[in-house]
Design an enzyme around this catalytic site. Structure first.
Site, PDB file in Angstrom:
ATOM      1  N   GLU A 277       0.815  -1.232   0.000  1.00 55.47           N
ATOM      2  CA  GLU A 277       0.000   0.000   0.000  1.00 55.47           C
ATOM      3  C   GLU A 277       0.844   1.276   0.000  1.00 55.47           C
ATOM      4  O   GLU A 277       0.302   2.370   0.099  1.00 55.47           O
ATOM      5  CB  GLU A 277      -0.949   0.065   1.207  1.00 55.47           C
ATOM      6  CG  GLU A 277      -1.910  -1.078   1.350  1.00 55.47           C
ATOM      7  CD  GLU A 277      -2.808  -0.937   2.579  1.00 55.47           C
ATOM      8  OE1 GLU A 277      -2.751   0.107   3.270  1.00 55.47           O
ATOM      9  OE2 GLU A 277      -3.578  -1.876   2.854  1.00 55.47           O
ATOM     10  N   GLY A 278       2.172   1.170  -0.023  1.00 64.04           N
ATOM     11  CA  GLY A 278       3.004   2.354   0.145  1.00 64.04           C
ATOM     12  C   GLY A 278       3.254   2.688   1.596  1.00 64.04           C
ATOM     13  O   GLY A 278       3.835   3.729   1.918  1.00 64.04           O
TER      14      GLY A 278
END
EC number: 2.4.2.21
Length: 351
Positions: free
Chosen positions: A317-318
């Site tokens: 997801e970063g």
């Protein structure tokens, strides 16, 4: 803009800004080198931003999502429907990256490149509809060249929006059930590495599941072996829409002059593809963390990357890159706001 835009030149780092920032570090009221990597990363950002005192007030996070046909081989602990469900969670504010983006004051964009959920239309999500996920790469190419180029362009378009909004740092995140399988296969093909060295549990496979996943990757590598020397075709054969979008985003950042903070294993494999396609983009890539996925360390070492954090993360997801942003901001603050020896009237050498 040529058709193969990803081969266009990358922006040069501002060497004058690097030299002046390094000289400033020597004048700050501390022993030389005593802030360790906080010093070098501030100098690096100075060169990327073209100013002696870099800042990171404007951070942009793009989450790229796509489903994977290889999930049909039983390589994931979660069903494919989770990809589409998480898109809603991202824009509703309930995902980890949603919380992190809020706390950082970062702009969060969610891009759906193609999921198995039919006719998905969510407010706040950019739906590109390249296809209902990729094809099963254990039986054929994951995507057509046309689909791959659309995904690359999708990543580039995100960067152009980020630049127009004044972003000083770009983080790409990913969501796609089955994408650690795609990333492991890509890394094995590009690095000619044993599959067992680069294959891990992803979102939670047990030992038997990891072994099966490795066998699926072995079959896929044999199927696509003839094109292994072509990084772009290997991306299209084994990658995912969201991985291709990350590749496009990283290359566009280097061409547009926006610094990148790379996230975990999947994003680092995308960075490897980007560097293989256009080696000059490497200068624009910083690396947020070293994750729990076993292949991550190997790919980082291949890229000569020194990640900022090591927290045993395996979320994606970063999130790992986002967690490193406060560290980078503080590095910039120390670099820009500390007094010099002359300003503080402090002796700059031992008695």
């Amino acid at each position: 803009m040529t058709q193969a835009w990803w081969l266009n030149p990358c922006k040069s780092v501002d060497t004058d800004a690097v030299e002046n920032a390094a000289a400033r570090q020597q004048q700050l009221t501390k022993p030389a080198g005593s802030l360790g990597r906080l010093e070098s990363v501030a100098v690096q950002l100075a060169g990327l931003q073209g100013q002696v005192k870099p800042t990171l007030d404007h951070v942009w996070i793009s989450i790229f999502a796509g489903d994977h046909g290889v999930v049909a081989e039983g390589v994931s602990a979660f069903p494919q429907e989770v990809t589409g469900q998480m898109l809603l969670n991202f824009v509703s504010g309930g995902a980890a990256i949603s919380v992190l983006a809020r706390q950082l004051g970062a702009q969060l964009e969610v891009v759906d490149l193609g999921t198995v959920t039919p006719s998905l239309s969510l407010p706040g999500v950019r739906h590109l509809n390249i296809g209902p996920g990729t094809a099963n790469f254990a039986k054929g190419a994951a995507m057509t060249r046309a689909q791959g180029e659309l995904a690359l362009q999708g990543g580039r378009d995100s960067v152009l929006r980020a630049k127009a909004a004044g972003a000083q740092l770009f983080i790409g995140g990913e969501m796609g059930i089955g994408n650690t399988t795609a990333a492991s296969a890509l890394a094995c093909a590009l690095l000619d590495c044993p599959v067992v060295h680069l294959t891990g549990p992803g979102t939670g496979l047990n030992a038997e599941g990891v072994s099966h996943k490795a066998q699926v990757i072995e079959r896929a590598l044999a199927l696509h072996a003839a094109q292994r020397g072509d990084a772009l075709q290997t991306l299209f054969n084994l990658g995912g829409f969201e991985i291709a979008a990350l590749v496009g985003a990283y290359l566009a950042c280097a061409q547009e002059g926006v610094a990148v903070l790379v996230d975990g294993f999947i994003c680092t494999v995308a960075a490897l593809v980007a560097v293989r396609l256009n080696p000059a983009c490497r200068e624009w890539l910083l690396f947020g963390h070293r994750g729990a996925e076993p292949g991550h360390r190997h790919v980082l070492e291949t890229l000569g990357a020194e990640p900022l954090l090591e927290l045993g993360l395996r979320l994606g997801e970063g999130s790992g890159a986002a967690l490193a942003v406060p560290l980078l901001r503080l590095a910039c603050d120390l670099h820009g706001q500390m007094a010099t020896f002359a300003e503080a009237a402090v002796a700059d050498r031992p008695a």
